[in-house]
Design an enzyme around this catalytic site. Structure first.
Site, PDB file in Angstrom:
ATOM      1  N   ARG A  32      -8.300  12.524  12.388  1.00 28.96           N
ATOM      2  CA  ARG A  32      -6.892  12.176  12.669  1.00 28.96           C
ATOM      3  C   ARG A  32      -6.023  13.444  12.707  1.00 28.96           C
ATOM      4  NH1 ARG A  32      -5.407   7.094   9.012  1.00 28.96           N
ATOM      5  NH2 ARG A  32      -3.535   7.170  10.327  1.00 28.96           N
ATOM      6  N   LYS A  49       0.841  -1.214   0.000  1.00 22.88           N
ATOM      7  CA  LYS A  49       0.000   0.000   0.000  1.00 22.88           C
ATOM      8  C   LYS A  49       0.870   1.256   0.000  1.00 22.88           C
ATOM      9  CE  LYS A  49      -2.781   0.987   3.706  1.00 22.88           C
ATOM     10  NZ  LYS A  49      -2.585   2.363   4.220  1.00 22.88           N
ATOM     11  N   SER A  50       1.846   1.316   0.877  1.00 26.65           N
ATOM     12  CA  SER A  50       2.698   2.518   0.970  1.00 26.65           C
ATOM     13  C   SER A  50       3.406   2.778  -0.360  1.00 26.65           C
ATOM     14  CB  SER A  50       3.748   2.332   2.064  1.00 26.65           C
ATOM     15  OG  SER A  50       3.136   2.261   3.310  1.00 26.65           O
ATOM     16  N   ASP A 109       1.706  -1.167  11.958  1.00 25.94           N
ATOM     17  CA  ASP A 109       0.424  -1.597  11.374  1.00 25.94           C
ATOM     18  C   ASP A 109       0.107  -3.062  11.684  1.00 25.94           C
ATOM     19  OD1 ASP A 109       0.094   0.923  10.350  1.00 25.94           O
ATOM     20  OD2 ASP A 109       0.727   0.401   8.315  1.00 25.94           O
ATOM     21  N   GLN A 162       4.696   9.242   7.231  1.00 28.82           N
ATOM     22  CA  GLN A 162       3.806  10.188   6.551  1.00 28.82           C
ATOM     23  C   GLN A 162       4.271  11.620   6.802  1.00 28.82           C
ATOM     24  OE1 GLN A 162      -0.217   9.204   7.686  1.00 28.82           O
ATOM     25  NE2 GLN A 162      -0.103   7.188   6.727  1.00 28.82           N
ATOM     26  N   ARG A 180      -6.407   2.049  17.978  1.00 31.27           N
ATOM     27  CA  ARG A 180      -6.220   0.593  17.925  1.00 31.27           C
ATOM     28  C   ARG A 180      -5.869  -0.019  19.280  1.00 31.27           C
ATOM     29  NH1 ARG A 180      -3.438   0.254  11.918  1.00 31.27           N
ATOM     30  NH2 ARG A 180      -5.403   0.447  10.776  1.00 31.27           N
ATOM     31  N   ARG A 203      -7.694  -3.093   9.316  1.00 32.42           N
ATOM     32  CA  ARG A 203      -6.734  -4.001   9.971  1.00 32.42           C
ATOM     33  C   ARG A 203      -7.374  -4.736  11.155  1.00 32.42           C
ATOM     34  NH1 ARG A 203      -2.733  -3.664   6.747  1.00 32.42           N
ATOM     35  NH2 ARG A 203      -2.019  -1.650   5.971  1.00 32.42           N
ATOM     36  N   LYS A 228      -4.462   5.919  14.568  1.00 27.40           N
ATOM     37  CA  LYS A 228      -4.626   5.211  13.292  1.00 27.40           C
ATOM     38  C   LYS A 228      -6.097   5.302  12.868  1.00 27.40           C
ATOM     39  CE  LYS A 228      -0.350   4.213  12.909  1.00 27.40           C
ATOM     40  NZ  LYS A 228       0.448   4.923  11.905  1.00 27.40           N
TER      41      LYS A 228
HETATM   42  C1  S3P Z   1       2.409   4.886   6.120  1.00 30.21           C
HETATM   43  C2  S3P Z   1       2.979   5.221   7.319  1.00 30.21           C
HETATM   44  C3  S3P Z   1       2.464   4.779   8.623  1.00 30.21           C
HETATM   45  C4  S3P Z   1       1.501   3.598   8.474  1.00 30.21           C
HETATM   46  C5  S3P Z   1       0.518   3.812   7.369  1.00 30.21           C
HETATM   47  C6  S3P Z   1       1.232   4.008   6.047  1.00 30.21           C
HETATM   48  C7  S3P Z   1       3.017   5.396   4.878  1.00 30.21           C
HETATM   49  O1  S3P Z   1       1.762   5.842   9.225  1.00 30.21           O
HETATM   50  O2  S3P Z   1       0.825   3.372   9.695  1.00 30.21           O
HETATM   51  O3  S3P Z   1      -0.343   2.692   7.262  1.00 30.21           O
HETATM   52  O4  S3P Z   1       2.673   4.903   3.781  1.00 30.21           O
HETATM   53  O5  S3P Z   1       3.853   6.303   4.959  1.00 30.21           O
HETATM   54  P1  S3P Z   1       2.513   6.961  10.113  1.00 30.21           P
HETATM   55  O6  S3P Z   1       3.423   7.705   9.234  1.00 30.21           O
HETATM   56  O7  S3P Z   1       1.413   7.833  10.639  1.00 30.21           O
HETATM   57  O8  S3P Z   1       3.220   6.211  11.190  1.00 30.21           O
END
Ligand code: S3P
Length: 429
Positions: free
Chosen positions: A119, A19-20, A318, A166, A349, A390, A345
């Site tokens: 969020r 996904k990322s 995650d 992020q 969670r 999740r 999240k």
């Molecule tokens: C992600 C970073 C993580 C992760 C999210 C995807 C990303 O979040 O929990 O599912 O793709 O950069 P955080 O940056 O808030 O930790």
């Protein structure tokens, strides 16, 4: 979805693209020159939200299942959207896109669903503002909807209070549009896909370690242009995690999951499995596009409790819901700490894992930054996912190792990151 305890999950499966990485391919491809060709893209709702936003910003993106072609228009080729950008449930879309939008010569607004709009966005508003960006929370509550208006950006050094890819990526992407150098240091290294992939696209970006290697700083300088790439997205370890756990806790099972991304900033769960006594093996290890990949084989194992804390937390954040499920059927006590990020999240969670494991008869105590779980037997229950993908997937696995029937409410929310989750199961029966 109704599920019950089973035995004997056997076979070889592959999981959808990461996904990322899928988000980043679309974003970087859109601001690169030329075409970016993506294979094994994850057509989950979150990544489709990213495609939707970049289309609204004038980019021609062709998607057929997991194959995507992005016709990039270069760093300065985006155009003003005619409407508010809909980021859906996706924190990654919101925070990374905000970094790019901060550098554009037009105003944009973005908003998501109820969970997304609750969020925290102050974590990106603060550093972007320090860079000279004009970004505001429209309701003044530090959350989306956000409004971003044009301004000149300058490079900063940001000592981030949170380990968040992020936040880091948002700042680095704004750094592409800033005067001078931009750098971000985090308390513990979060996933580094942005650093690895931006380098492949030709950005001037590097990671430097401090003397005792305890902290890493990502440094970016503006570059003339990025260049479109051909990318095959590795399988998502966060999706593989459910089948790793299933193979370990469902009696008489053996599962192989092929082509899984095992980037060390993501693979904390593998270490935790070993610490819990899992029979787990990696094979066919290789590196593609800077990302490590392997096949993972697991066999039913007698798991025991462990302590999960410190620097490993960002590398498995995650996976904590599914790790908690493993802990709930392991022998002894598992302690998870330093994971307060769980609270912000898609749901809180700590709360959703605690409430649902309690409903299944588990002895679990929540803490402000984690939980303490005493392993035992689980019984079927009604699982309140609160639309958190999740939670739905982690408790589907819990159901397979529980006595009696389990009802996963709103199980369709798995679409966010793994639309074919339940189909993959069928392959193992
Ligand atoms: C992600 C970073 C993580 C992760 C999210 C995807 C990303 O979040 O929990 O599912 O793709 O950069 P955080 O940056 O808030 O930790």
């Amino acid at each position: 979805m109704e599920l019950c305890g089973i035995t004997g999950l056997k076979g070889t499966v592959s999981v959808p693209g990461d996904k990322s990485i899928s988000h980043r391919c679309i974003m970087f491809g859109s601001i690169a020159e030329g075409t970016t060709e993506i294979h094994n893209f994850l057509p989950g709702a979150d990544c489709l939200a990213t495609i939707r936003c970049f289309r609204a910003l004038g980019i021609d993106i062709r998607q057929e299942g997991s194959t995507v072609t992005v016709h990039g228009k270069g760093l300065h080729g985006l155009s003003a959207p005619s409407h508010i950008l809909d980021v859906g449930n996706s924190g990654t879309t919101t925070r990374l896109l905000s970094g790019i939008l901060a550098g554009q010569p037009f105003e944009s607004r973005l908003s998501g669903d109820e969970s997304l709009n609750s969020r925290p966005m102050k974590r990106i508003i603060d550093p972007l503002t320090q860079m000279g960006a004009d970004i505001t929370s429209i309701l003044g509550n530090g959350c989306a909807p956000l409004c971003i208006t044009p301004s000149r950006l300058h490079g900063i050094h940001y000592d981030s209070p949170v380990s968040s890819a992020q936040v880091k990526s948002c700042i680095l992407l704004a750094g592409l549009y800033a005067d001078g150098e931009t750098s971000v240091t985090e308390p513990g290294l979060s996933r580094n896909h942005t650093e690895l992939m931006l380098k492949e696209f030709g950005a001037d970006i590097r990671s430097v370690h401090n003397l005792d290697c305890s902290r890493t700083t990502a440094v970016i300088r503006p570059c003339g242009e990025l260049h479109g790439q051909k990318i095959t997205v590795p399988g998502d370890i966060s999706s593989a995690a459910y089948f790793i756990a299933a193979g370990l806790i469902v009696p008489d099972s053996e599962i192989r999951i092929t082509n899984v991304g095992i980037n060390p900033t993501r693979a904390g769960m593998l270490k935790v499995c070993e610490d819990m006594g899992a029979q787990i093996e990696l094979s066919n290890e290789r590196t593609e596009g800077g990302e490590k990949i392997a096949d993972i084989t697991v066999k039913t194992s007698r798991l025991h409790g462990t302590v999960i804390e410190g620097d490993i937390i960002p590398a498995l954040i995650d996976e904590i819901p599914i790790i908690a499920v493993m802990a709930a059927v392991a022998e002894g006590t598992t302690i998870i700490r330093d994971a307060a990020e769980l609270k912000v999240k898609e749901t809180d969670r700590i709360e959703t894992v605690t409430d649902n494991l309690k409903a299944m008869g588990c002895d679990i105590t929540p803490a402000p930054d984690g939980m303490i779980i005493n392993g035992g037997r689980l019984k079927g229950a009604s699982i309140h996912t609160l639309l958190d993908h999740r939670i739905a997937m982690a408790f589907s696995i819990a159901a397979l190792a529980a006595e009696g029937r389990t009802h996963i409410l709103d199980s369709k929310c798995v679409d966010v990151s793994y639309p074919t989750f339940y189909d993959t199961f069928e392959e193992l029966l």
